[in-house]
Structure formats: C-alpha cells, structure tokens
Design a protein around this motif. Structure first.
Motif, PDB file in Angstrom:
ATOM      1  N   HIS A 101     -19.414   0.178   5.534  1.00 33.17           N
ATOM      2  CA  HIS A 101     -18.401  -0.125   6.556  1.00 33.17           C
ATOM      3  C   HIS A 101     -17.079  -0.574   5.964  1.00 33.17           C
ATOM      4  CE1 HIS A 101     -18.697  -4.631   6.298  1.00 33.17           C
ATOM      5  NE2 HIS A 101     -19.880  -4.336   5.801  1.00 33.17           N
ATOM      6  N   HIS A 127     -14.366  -3.329   5.276  1.00 31.56           N
ATOM      7  CA  HIS A 127     -14.408  -4.788   5.144  1.00 31.56           C
ATOM      8  C   HIS A 127     -13.161  -5.474   5.669  1.00 31.56           C
ATOM      9  CE1 HIS A 127     -16.282  -8.471   3.695  1.00 31.56           C
ATOM     10  NE2 HIS A 127     -17.341  -7.728   3.419  1.00 31.56           N
ATOM     11  N   MET A 164     -25.710  -0.977   5.436  1.00 32.28           N
ATOM     12  CA  MET A 164     -24.407  -0.780   6.062  1.00 32.28           C
ATOM     13  C   MET A 164     -23.426  -0.162   5.080  1.00 32.28           C
ATOM     14  SD  MET A 164     -23.100  -3.637   8.536  1.00 32.28           S
ATOM     15  CE  MET A 164     -23.798  -3.775  10.165  1.00 32.28           C
ATOM     16  N   TRP A 208     -20.101 -12.679  -4.005  1.00 27.09           N
ATOM     17  CA  TRP A 208     -19.919 -13.738  -3.008  1.00 27.09           C
ATOM     18  C   TRP A 208     -20.922 -13.584  -1.890  1.00 27.09           C
ATOM     19  CZ3 TRP A 208     -16.557 -13.197   1.728  1.00 27.09           C
ATOM     20  CH2 TRP A 208     -16.083 -11.893   1.930  1.00 27.09           C
ATOM     21  N   HIS A 211     -16.888  -0.676   2.033  1.00 25.94           N
ATOM     22  CA  HIS A 211     -17.948  -1.438   1.353  1.00 25.94           C
ATOM     23  C   HIS A 211     -19.314  -0.844   1.670  1.00 25.94           C
ATOM     24  CE1 HIS A 211     -20.444  -4.651  -0.086  1.00 25.94           C
ATOM     25  NE2 HIS A 211     -20.739  -5.123   1.099  1.00 25.94           N
ATOM     26  N   HIS A 250     -23.190 -12.433   7.987  1.00 30.75           N
ATOM     27  CA  HIS A 250     -23.058 -11.073   8.529  1.00 30.75           C
ATOM     28  C   HIS A 250     -23.533 -11.083   9.974  1.00 30.75           C
ATOM     29  CE1 HIS A 250     -21.948  -6.953   8.017  1.00 30.75           C
ATOM     30  NE2 HIS A 250     -22.014  -6.997   6.701  1.00 30.75           N
ATOM     31  N   HIS A 294     -23.277  -1.393   1.123  1.00 24.60           N
ATOM     32  CA  HIS A 294     -24.255  -2.427   0.758  1.00 24.60           C
ATOM     33  C   HIS A 294     -25.313  -1.870  -0.212  1.00 24.60           C
ATOM     34  CE1 HIS A 294     -23.877  -5.408   4.378  1.00 24.60           C
ATOM     35  NE2 HIS A 294     -22.709  -4.836   4.148  1.00 24.60           N
ATOM     36  N   HIS A 308     -25.176 -12.796   3.718  1.00 25.14           N
ATOM     37  CA  HIS A 308     -25.185 -11.499   3.041  1.00 25.14           C
ATOM     38  C   HIS A 308     -24.652 -11.713   1.634  1.00 25.14           C
ATOM     39  CE1 HIS A 308     -24.303  -7.423   1.896  1.00 25.14           C
ATOM     40  NE2 HIS A 308     -22.993  -7.615   1.938  1.00 25.14           N
ATOM     41  N   HIS A 350     -21.573 -14.318   2.412  1.00 21.12           N
ATOM     42  CA  HIS A 350     -20.906 -14.621   3.682  1.00 21.12           C
ATOM     43  C   HIS A 350     -21.837 -14.283   4.825  1.00 21.12           C
ATOM     44  CE1 HIS A 350     -20.023 -10.362   4.674  1.00 21.12           C
ATOM     45  NE2 HIS A 350     -19.625 -10.192   3.426  1.00 21.12           N
ATOM     46  N   HIS A 357     -22.780 -10.273  -0.930  1.00 20.98           N
ATOM     47  CA  HIS A 357     -21.845  -9.161  -1.062  1.00 20.98           C
ATOM     48  C   HIS A 357     -21.730  -8.710  -2.520  1.00 20.98           C
ATOM     49  CE1 HIS A 357     -18.005  -7.049   0.294  1.00 20.98           C
ATOM     50  NE2 HIS A 357     -18.066  -6.852  -1.007  1.00 20.98           N
TER      51      HIS A 357
HETATM   52 CU1  C2O Z   1     -19.174  -8.329   2.709  1.00 22.48          CU
HETATM   53 CU2  C2O Z   1     -21.162  -5.738   5.187  1.00 22.48          CU
HETATM   54  O1  C2O Z   1     -20.196  -7.065   3.991  1.00 22.48           O
END
Ligand code: C2O
Ligand code: CU
Length: 494
Positions: free
Chosen positions: A459, A461, A457, A180, A410, A184, A412, A140, A182, A142
């Motif tokens: 949500h 974090h 999303m 960044w 966060h 998911h 998206h 993902h 990462h 971010h």
């Molecule tokens: Cu850094 Cu839903 O994520």
C-alpha cells in the motif's frame, strides 16, 4: 404520443441512463459491514500458473479449501526470548520531549515510544498492551520481514487489540538494520498522532562506527527529531565516525543533507555496497523509509545534518557551537547509480510472475462516497487486484504512477530490489527497499523472492492515501486469513 410527451419520456430515460448506472456504482462500491480481504477484487496471477485447485488456491471471492491460516504463521512459539519488551499504548495528551503537548497517542508514556534494540538472530518478544486507545491498536514491524502472523495488521493478521487487552508478538530479528513499529489500526490517525517507535537490529559483530544514534523524525504540527525541535545534539568526539539511523515516520518524504560529506550506509535496513562520500546532494527519505548515514566529526566544531529545513542533528562534542544551517543542495542523490554493483541472491531475468501496480486517479465511488479516488490498474478499492504468488516464485512488480501525486509504496513482509526506473537499469549498489518513493510520472521495476508465506499488504504509506483506497494485497496460494475488516469487526487497518 404528443411531441411534448415524447420529450418528457426521453428526458426521463436520459435521467435514468445516468442515475441507474451511478446508483449501481454507488451501491456496488459499498463495503459490507464485515469482509475478508481475500474476497476483495480479483486474483492477478501475474502471467504465472494459476495455483492448482485443492492446494488451497483461491481466486479472490473464493475462500475455499483449507490451506494454512495466518494464525498458524506465527513466530517462534517456544523458547526464552533474547529481548523482552513491554509496550503499552495509551490515548490522550502527549508531552513531547520538547515540552510541547499535543493530543494523540503514546507508547510507554512517550512519543516516539522506546527504541526496541536487538541483535541479529535474537528472539524478540514484545508484550503489547492497549491501556486506553479507544479504537483498538496493533503493532506492525515496518520493514522487518516477520512471519505473517506477527505482522500486526488489524483485520488481516490479527484482531485489533482493544482497551484492556494484550497481544504478544514473537519473532526472530534476522536481518540487522534500522526499522520501526507502528499501529496498523486506524493508522492514518494513530501513526500520525504518535503511536510508533524505532526498532534497531544490530549486526552480530557490531557496526564499524564509533558512535551511533537513532533519529526518528515526525511532524507534530512542526517537525521533530525524537520528539525534540530545532537542533538536536549527538555527542561524539573529534575524529569519531558516527552512524545516524534516520527513520521517517511521516506521511511525506523528507530531505536530508549535511554541511560535510556523508555516506549512505543503508536504506530500509539493508546495507549498500561501496557507498562513497556524498557532497552537495540531498538524500530523499521516503515516508516510512530509513537511511543510515555516516559522518565524521571534524577536528574542531561539529557536523550539522539537516532533517528537512527545520530540524538538524548536531554531531560533535558536548556543548559544541551549532554551525550555521547549510543550504539545501539543488540536486538529489540518485540511489539508482550510487555505490557499486553486486550480485543478487536470485535470478531476475526470467521471473515466475510479473505484476503491474499502475496507480492512477479517477472519479467514482469508494464505499458509497463519490470522489476522485486513487485507482490501481484502473480499478477502485475494493475492486483491486489480489496479487497471487506461490512460495519460491521470483516476482517482478512494475509500479507506475500517473496519478498526479507522489506515492511512497510499501510492501509488507519482503524486501524488493530496484531493477530500473523509467527503463533505466540500476547500475549502483543493489538497492533493497520496503518503502519506495514513486513520483508521479515515474515507473519502477522491483523484484523479490516470495519466501514469506502470508497475506501481505502492499500500500501507499501516505496513510490518508491508503485510507482513500490505495491498498492492495500480495497473497500466497494456500494461505487464508480468518480475520475480517469492517465496522462490525472493530478492524480498520487504515
Ligand atoms: Cu508502515 Cu502497512 O505499514
Ligand atoms: Cu499515496
């Protein structure tokens, strides 16, 4: 009936009165073994029009007519990429650059993984291969507002990439800034244990500073910076201005402060206007958030920038003496009043939709488990709102937190601008965020333009909180996803 018999009946009825609803709550909270996030909860139109039927509209629970699938919302399928990277995820022993070893995940053999570097406007192609992450993994991006199909959320925008498989992400990196990447998939484990790295998008004509450095902070038992512990050198000469791109990959916030004035150039990849030197104040860096700081190397010695109490960046000539650790300032910089105001690219005075995202905590069942769970607008996951927008809408979110704990929220695919906190309007620079610390007792209003169709999303974090149900979705009318979440699907985004 005798009295004894009556009281026995009453006792049974009383027990049933408790047990039946509890059983029902337990039963109805259980998640199917495969489900589509679009069938979750209920549609919340934010007081705006309910999108017309036949326009791919769907109330949550009604994945009906064909709209656009997230599968068709991919980035540029054609053309030679400007940046081409191969990222390989593996599970096992991580040898941190500090020399310490931990159990977890690596990208190209290290954690953090390599910094992906691009220039604004570049077509970025990342070939992601899962070598050995048993649960599967994704990437993902971010904070990068990529097309939905490149967002890397297992079970929402793609299937988890299983060992031996690969997935190619292609997107144009439009906005310069610090970001960044990462996983998911099972993110509360995979991110916490190392499956991440930084992404830097340079402005077309470069940055103004003489030197720049990326500092990815992560707690592997102890706090690390780029996998190193303690004082980490950033080499620069006297008089140099230095841009420090700090990325918080942890579940909790970290405080930044320095022994010299610093300027906050950008938050979450977006420049602040009129940033002035900050003295005797710390900057709170939310989980998932990024800050670009500027410091100037003095004529003698070095500037020491603390990233929490245990690690620091020592910015100065090679081999310079490490200055003593500055004490953490008592007050925090308030980004609501920092910098100078500037116009916004859209009108926030008359939004098309206004949503509430009120976070609380209450007892109940989530997925059949009793507990004290995070609630959204009073409901428990998965019975949570699906925030519905139409492309072009201006949307305002009121995020309120009465849960007793702080939540780094966060969203998206979008950057939102902070309008107010606890009724106090922003008077500083436009403050754009993708990750916002909402402390318990606080209420923020943020606004964004719905300009990136998809299922996104929205949500917390603090990833264990997300796993505990602090997850909702923003969806565009007419967009559907064919992917599913649940044990039968192999997809577990949190
Ligand atoms: Cu850094 Cu839903 O994520
Ligand atoms: Cu949280």
């Amino acid at each position: 009936m005798t009295r004894r018999r009556i009281s026995a009946v009453v006792a049974v009825l009383a027990t049933l009165a408790i047990v039946v609803p509890l059983t029902w709550m337990w039963w109805s909270s259980r998640m199917p073994d495969a489900y589509n996030v679009m069938d979750m909860g209920y549609a919340d139109y934010g007081g705006g029009p309910r999108p017309a039927e036949g326009h791919g509209s769907h109330g949550a629970g009604a994945t009906t007519d064909a709209g656009v699938s997230v599968e068709d919302l991919r980035g540029e399928p054609e053309g030679a990429p400007d940046v081409r990277v191969e990222l390989v995820a593996a599970e096992g022993t991580v040898s941190l650059p500090s020399g310490r070893t931990v159990d977890g995940f690596t990208v190209n053999g290290t954690s953090p993984g390599p910094v992906v570097e691009a220039t604004a406007g570049d077509l970025v192609e990342v070939r992601f291969r899962n070598e050995s992450v048993a649960d599967g993994a994704t990437l993902h991006w971010h904070g990068v507002d990529v097309p939905n199909g490149e967002d890397g959320v297992a079970g929402v925008t793609q299937d988890a990439v299983m060992p031996g498989e690969e997935f190619v992400y292609r997107f144009v990196a439009e906005d310069p800034g610090t970001y960044w990447y990462h996983s998911h998939q099972v993110s509360h484990e995979q991110v916490v244990k190392g499956l991440f790295g930084a992404l830097v998008v340079q402005p077309r004509d470069g940055v103004d500073q003489d030197v720049e450095a990326v500092a990815v902070t992560h707690t592997f038992g102890d706090r690390t910076l780029n996998g190193l512990e303690g004082d980490v050198p950033v080499v620069a000469e006297p008089g140099d201005t230095v841009r420090l791109r700090v990325v918080n990959t942890d579940n909790a916030l970290v405080e930044l402060w320095a022994d010299a004035p610093y300027r906050v150039l950008a938050i979450d990849g977006f420049d602040l206007t009129g940033p002035t030197p900050v003295e005797d104040q710390a900057l709170t860096l939310t989980a998932g958030a990024r800050a670009d700081l500027e410091v100037t190397v003095p004529d003698t010695g070095a500037v020491r920038v603390q990233v929490g109490g245990a690690t620091s960046l020592v910015v100065g000539p090679d081999g310079v003496d490490v200055p003593p650790a500055p004490e953490q300032p008592e007050s925090d910089l308030d980004l609501l009043t920092y910098g100078t105001p500037a116009g916004l690219p859209f009108d926030v005075t008359d939004p098309d939709r206004r949503f509430d995202y009120a976070i609380g905590r209450r007892p109940g069942f989530v997925n059949g488990r009793p507990g004290l769970w995070w609630s959204i607008n009073g409901r428990l996951f998965p019975d949570v709102p699906m925030f519905v927008v139409e492309e072009g809408d201006v949307a305002v979110f009121r995020i309120e937190n009465d849960s007793g704990e702080s939540h780094p929220m966060h969203l998206h695919g979008h950057h939102a601008v902070v309008l107010s906190r606890n009724g106090e309007a922003s008077t500083g620079s436009p403050w754009w965020v993708d990750s916002l610390e909402v402390a318990s007792g606080d209420e923020y209003e943020i606004a964004f333009v719905a300009d990136n169709p998809g299922v996104w999303m929205d949500h917390c974090h603090n990833l264990p909180h997300a796993k505990e149900g602090l997850v909702a979705h923003l969806m565009y009318a007419g967009v559907t996803t064919p992917y599913e979440i649940g044990p039968d699907t192999g997809n577990t985004p949190e």
